[in-house]
Design a protein around this motif. Structure first.
Motif, PDB file in Angstrom:
ATOM      1  N   GLY A 162      34.940  54.328  37.057  1.00  0.00           N
ATOM      2  CA  GLY A 162      34.040  53.358  37.664  1.00  0.00           C
ATOM      3  C   GLY A 162      34.097  52.059  36.864  1.00  0.00           C
ATOM      4  N   VAL A 163      34.113  50.948  37.574  1.00  0.00           N
ATOM      5  CA  VAL A 163      34.189  49.633  36.928  1.00  0.00           C
ATOM      6  C   VAL A 163      32.959  48.822  37.334  1.00  0.00           C
ATOM      7  N   ALA A 164      32.346  48.167  36.360  1.00  0.00           N
ATOM      8  CA  ALA A 164      31.194  47.305  36.625  1.00  0.00           C
ATOM      9  C   ALA A 164      31.353  46.021  35.819  1.00  0.00           C
ATOM     10  N   VAL A 165      30.724  44.975  36.301  1.00  0.00           N
ATOM     11  CA  VAL A 165      30.744  43.697  35.572  1.00  0.00           C
ATOM     12  C   VAL A 165      29.314  43.277  35.287  1.00  0.00           C
ATOM     13  N   GLY A 166      29.133  42.718  34.106  1.00  0.00           N
ATOM     14  CA  GLY A 166      27.825  42.227  33.717  1.00  0.00           C
ATOM     15  C   GLY A 166      27.797  40.715  33.748  1.00  0.00           C
ATOM     16  N   GLN A 167      26.638  40.177  34.063  1.00  0.00           N
ATOM     17  CA  GLN A 167      26.437  38.736  34.111  1.00  0.00           C
ATOM     18  C   GLN A 167      25.410  38.352  33.057  1.00  0.00           C
ATOM     19  N   THR A 168      25.786  37.468  32.146  1.00  0.00           N
ATOM     20  CA  THR A 168      24.836  37.056  31.111  1.00  0.00           C
ATOM     21  C   THR A 168      23.745  36.155  31.687  1.00  0.00           C
ATOM     22  N   THR A 169      24.085  35.414  32.721  1.00  0.00           N
ATOM     23  CA  THR A 169      23.112  34.501  33.325  1.00  0.00           C
ATOM     24  C   THR A 169      21.934  35.258  33.918  1.00  0.00           C
ATOM     25  N   THR A 170      22.233  36.339  34.646  1.00  0.00           N
ATOM     26  CA  THR A 170      21.180  37.106  35.309  1.00  0.00           C
ATOM     27  C   THR A 170      20.782  38.363  34.539  1.00  0.00           C
ATOM     28  N   ALA A 171      21.491  38.649  33.442  1.00  0.00           N
ATOM     29  CA  ALA A 171      21.254  39.859  32.651  1.00  0.00           C
ATOM     30  C   ALA A 171      21.292  41.108  33.527  1.00  0.00           C
ATOM     31  N   SER A 172      22.313  41.154  34.396  1.00  0.00           N
ATOM     32  CA  SER A 172      22.434  42.300  35.294  1.00  0.00           C
ATOM     33  C   SER A 172      23.896  42.754  35.353  1.00  0.00           C
ATOM     34  N   ALA A 173      24.101  43.920  35.920  1.00  0.00           N
ATOM     35  CA  ALA A 173      25.443  44.465  36.123  1.00  0.00           C
ATOM     36  C   ALA A 173      25.593  44.870  37.580  1.00  0.00           C
ATOM     37  N   SER A 174      26.815  44.753  38.075  1.00  0.00           N
ATOM     38  CA  SER A 174      27.110  45.108  39.461  1.00  0.00           C
ATOM     39  C   SER A 174      28.390  45.926  39.515  1.00  0.00           C
ATOM     40  N   PRO A 175      28.478  46.867  40.463  1.00  0.00           N
ATOM     41  CA  PRO A 175      29.719  47.622  40.599  1.00  0.00           C
ATOM     42  C   PRO A 175      30.867  46.699  40.997  1.00  0.00           C
ATOM     43  N   ALA A 176      32.052  46.971  40.435  1.00  0.00           N
ATOM     44  CA  ALA A 176      33.227  46.155  40.746  1.00  0.00           C
ATOM     45  C   ALA A 176      34.363  46.986  41.327  1.00  0.00           C
ATOM     46  N   GLY A 177      34.164  48.294  41.446  1.00  0.00           N
ATOM     47  CA  GLY A 177      35.196  49.118  42.057  1.00  0.00           C
ATOM     48  C   GLY A 177      35.409  50.430  41.338  1.00  0.00           C
ATOM     49  N   VAL A 178      36.398  51.142  41.845  1.00  0.00           N
ATOM     50  CA  VAL A 178      36.784  52.444  41.305  1.00  0.00           C
ATOM     51  C   VAL A 178      38.296  52.447  41.167  1.00  0.00           C
ATOM     52  N   VAL A 179      38.774  52.950  40.035  1.00  0.00           N
ATOM     53  CA  VAL A 179      40.205  53.039  39.782  1.00  0.00           C
ATOM     54  C   VAL A 179      40.567  54.519  39.676  1.00  0.00           C
ATOM     55  N   GLU A 180      41.630  54.888  40.351  1.00  0.00           N
ATOM     56  CA  GLU A 180      42.065  56.294  40.347  1.00  0.00           C
ATOM     57  C   GLU A 180      42.742  56.671  39.027  1.00  0.00           C
ATOM     58  N   VAL A 181      42.595  57.933  38.649  1.00  0.00           N
ATOM     59  CA  VAL A 181      43.287  58.509  37.499  1.00  0.00           C
ATOM     60  C   VAL A 181      44.092  59.681  38.027  1.00  0.00           C
ATOM     61  N   ARG A 182      45.373  59.626  37.830  1.00  0.00           N
ATOM     62  CA  ARG A 182      46.210  60.794  38.159  1.00  0.00           C
ATOM     63  C   ARG A 182      46.485  61.478  36.820  1.00  0.00           C
ATOM     64  N   SER A 183      47.677  61.464  36.330  1.00  0.00           N
ATOM     65  CA  SER A 183      47.899  61.980  34.971  1.00  0.00           C
ATOM     66  C   SER A 183      47.513  60.923  33.938  1.00  0.00           C
ATOM     67  N   THR A 184      47.541  59.642  34.370  1.00  0.00           N
ATOM     68  CA  THR A 184      47.094  58.526  33.532  1.00  0.00           C
ATOM     69  C   THR A 184      46.301  57.566  34.419  1.00  0.00           C
ATOM     70  N   PRO A 185      45.525  56.679  33.808  1.00  0.00           N
ATOM     71  CA  PRO A 185      44.811  55.682  34.616  1.00  0.00           C
ATOM     72  C   PRO A 185      45.795  54.777  35.364  1.00  0.00           C
ATOM     73  N   ASP A 186      45.361  54.233  36.469  1.00  0.00           N
ATOM     74  CA  ASP A 186      46.169  53.275  37.225  1.00  0.00           C
ATOM     75  C   ASP A 186      46.069  51.919  36.517  1.00  0.00           C
ATOM     76  N   TRP A 187      46.963  51.695  35.554  1.00  0.00           N
ATOM     77  CA  TRP A 187      46.895  50.497  34.726  1.00  0.00           C
ATOM     78  C   TRP A 187      47.097  49.219  35.523  1.00  0.00           C
ATOM     79  N   SER A 188      47.881  49.259  36.582  1.00  0.00           N
ATOM     80  CA  SER A 188      48.066  48.042  37.384  1.00  0.00           C
ATOM     81  C   SER A 188      46.763  47.675  38.097  1.00  0.00           C
ATOM     82  N   ALA A 189      46.007  48.656  38.560  1.00  0.00           N
ATOM     83  CA  ALA A 189      44.709  48.378  39.189  1.00  0.00           C
ATOM     84  C   ALA A 189      43.717  47.852  38.154  1.00  0.00           C
ATOM     85  N   LEU A 190      43.742  48.415  36.955  1.00  0.00           N
ATOM     86  CA  LEU A 190      42.867  47.928  35.893  1.00  0.00           C
ATOM     87  C   LEU A 190      43.234  46.493  35.511  1.00  0.00           C
TER      88      LEU A 190
END
Length: 84
Positions: free
Chosen positions: A11-39
């Motif tokens: 799971g990927v999330a991003v935080g905003q210092t201006t609003t002091a909040s975090a929001s989901p940014a997506g999901v990256v698949e893991v097979r035998s290794t993480p999908d580094w190109s998606a990351l």
């Protein structure tokens, strides 16, 4: 940018210092290794100043089976993207 590492998905999330909040940014698949190109696309899109990986612990504070893998993933992220 924060990552919640799992054996099948990250799971990927991003935080905003201006609003002091975090929001989901997506999901990256893991097979035998993480999908580094998606990351890489996520990091390029959001241009974070810092990367954070959540570490799972047991209720007594000891490491879980996935804790060492999460630490290794965090180290890989730092090396690949040159961010703290």
């Amino acid at each position: 940018m924060a990552f919640d590492y799992g054996a099948r998905r990250i799971g990927v999330a991003v935080g905003q210092t201006t609003t002091a909040s975090a929001s989901p940014a997506g999901v990256v698949e893991v097979r035998s290794t993480p999908d580094w190109s998606a990351l890489e696309r996520c990091v390029r899109e959001w241009s974070p100043s810092r990367l954070l990986v959540g570490l799972p612990y047991n209720m007594d504070g000891s490491d879980t089976l996935l804790t060492a893998t999460c630490r290794a993933f965090g180290a890989d992220l730092g090396r690949r993207f040159g961010l703290p």
